[in-house]
Design a protein around this motif. Sequence first.
Motif, short mmCIF file in Angstrom:
data_model
loop_
_atom_site.label_atom_id
_atom_site.label_comp_id
_atom_site.label_asym_id
_atom_site.label_seq_id
_atom_site.Cartn_x
_atom_site.Cartn_y
_atom_site.Cartn_z
N TYR A 193 0.84 -1.19 0.00
CA TYR A 193 0.00 0.00 0.00
C TYR A 193 0.87 1.25 0.00
CZ TYR A 193 -3.79 3.09 1.38
OH TYR A 193 -4.71 4.09 1.42
N PRO A 194 0.59 2.27 -0.78
CA PRO A 194 -0.62 2.55 -1.53
C PRO A 194 -0.70 2.05 -2.98
CG PRO A 194 0.70 4.54 -1.36
CD PRO A 194 1.42 3.47 -0.62
N PRO A 195 0.32 1.44 -3.59
CA PRO A 195 0.13 1.07 -5.00
C PRO A 195 -0.74 -0.17 -5.23
CG PRO A 195 2.31 0.39 -4.30
CD PRO A 195 1.70 1.18 -3.16
N TRP A 196 -1.13 -0.90 -4.17
CA TRP A 196 -1.92 -2.13 -4.28
C TRP A 196 -1.22 -3.17 -5.14
CZ3 TRP A 196 -5.63 -3.19 -0.95
CH2 TRP A 196 -6.18 -2.12 -0.24
N SER A 197 0.08 -3.33 -4.87
CA SER A 197 0.86 -4.38 -5.52
C SER A 197 2.10 -4.64 -4.67
CB SER A 197 1.27 -3.99 -6.93
OG SER A 197 2.15 -2.88 -6.90
N VAL A 198 2.61 -5.85 -4.75
CA VAL A 198 3.83 -6.22 -4.05
C VAL A 198 4.95 -6.19 -5.07
CG1 VAL A 198 5.02 -8.00 -2.71
CG2 VAL A 198 2.56 -7.66 -2.43
N SER A 199 5.83 -5.20 -4.95
CA SER A 199 6.87 -5.03 -5.96
C SER A 199 8.27 -5.42 -5.46
CB SER A 199 6.89 -3.58 -6.46
OG SER A 199 7.10 -2.70 -5.36
N VAL A 202 -3.47 -9.64 -2.70
CA VAL A 202 -3.51 -8.19 -2.86
C VAL A 202 -4.34 -7.89 -4.11
CG1 VAL A 202 -2.18 -6.08 -3.24
CG2 VAL A 202 -1.25 -7.88 -1.79
N PRO A 203 -5.51 -7.27 -3.93
CA PRO A 203 -6.35 -6.97 -5.10
C PRO A 203 -5.73 -5.87 -5.95
CG PRO A 203 -7.28 -5.95 -3.15
CD PRO A 203 -6.08 -6.76 -2.69
N SER A 204 -5.84 -6.02 -7.25
CA SER A 204 -5.34 -4.96 -8.13
C SER A 204 -6.24 -3.74 -8.07
CB SER A 204 -5.21 -5.47 -9.57
OG SER A 204 -6.46 -5.94 -10.02
N ARG A 205 -7.51 -3.97 -7.75
CA ARG A 205 -8.46 -2.88 -7.53
C ARG A 205 -9.08 -3.08 -6.16
NH1 ARG A 205 -12.16 -3.30 -12.59
NH2 ARG A 205 -12.19 -1.04 -12.89
N PRO A 206 -8.89 -2.15 -5.25
CA PRO A 206 -9.34 -2.36 -3.86
C PRO A 206 -10.84 -2.18 -3.65
CG PRO A 206 -8.30 -0.23 -4.09
CD PRO A 206 -8.16 -0.91 -5.41
N ASN A 207 -11.63 -3.08 -4.22
CA ASN A 207 -13.07 -3.05 -3.97
C ASN A 207 -13.38 -3.90 -2.74
OD1 ASN A 207 -13.03 -5.75 -4.82
ND2 ASN A 207 -13.54 -5.21 -6.92
N LEU A 208 -14.65 -3.94 -2.37
CA LEU A 208 -15.03 -4.64 -1.14
C LEU A 208 -14.65 -6.12 -1.18
CD1 LEU A 208 -16.38 -4.70 1.63
CD2 LEU A 208 -18.56 -5.08 0.46
N LEU A 209 -14.98 -6.80 -2.27
CA LEU A 209 -14.67 -8.22 -2.36
C LEU A 209 -13.17 -8.48 -2.32
CD1 LEU A 209 -16.34 -10.75 -2.51
CD2 LEU A 209 -16.17 -10.67 -4.99
N GLY A 210 -12.40 -7.67 -3.02
CA GLY A 210 -10.94 -7.82 -3.00
C GLY A 210 -10.36 -7.60 -1.62
N ARG A 211 -10.86 -6.58 -0.93
CA ARG A 211 -10.37 -6.31 0.43
C ARG A 211 -10.75 -7.42 1.40
NH1 ARG A 211 -9.20 -0.35 2.03
NH2 ARG A 211 -8.61 -1.58 3.81
#
Length: 159
Positions: free
Chosen positions: A78-84, A110-119
Amino acid sequence: GCGAVRPAWPWCGPGCANRVVASSWAVSRASVPCRRITVVGTNYAPEPSGFAPYTTALARALSEAGAAVHVITGLPHYPPWSVSDPRFAVGSYFHERDGEVRVTRCRHFVPSRPNLLGRLFLEATFLVRATQVLIHDRADVVRTVTPALAGRARALLGP
């Protein structure tokens, strides 16, 4: 030795009295005698925002006050919503040190788009992995950083 001091907070057992000053933890060496404290939360340094700065500051302050601190956390995402970070390319659990703080990082979705289901899936996968670590932990006190769903659910299960 461990003197019996009335705790200032419900999470804190005998011998552990602390105080909150201006939304930050003010902890003295006398406030955490004879304590092994585990802090559970999805975010920790080096993440610059979210719960990471709070969790990091809490763990470091408790450690500086003399507690043996173990942080169970997720991978920096976080904040890019990816593990780099390439250190986390392979494996499920990663162990490191932040000064005297022992840190265990658990792989989680880690969701690529932080929507409810992904979170929710992120929290569920963190909960499963963090619980596997916590089962073998020997903490006197477990402190969760919420509103992370996994942290709250883990707190209900107890140390």
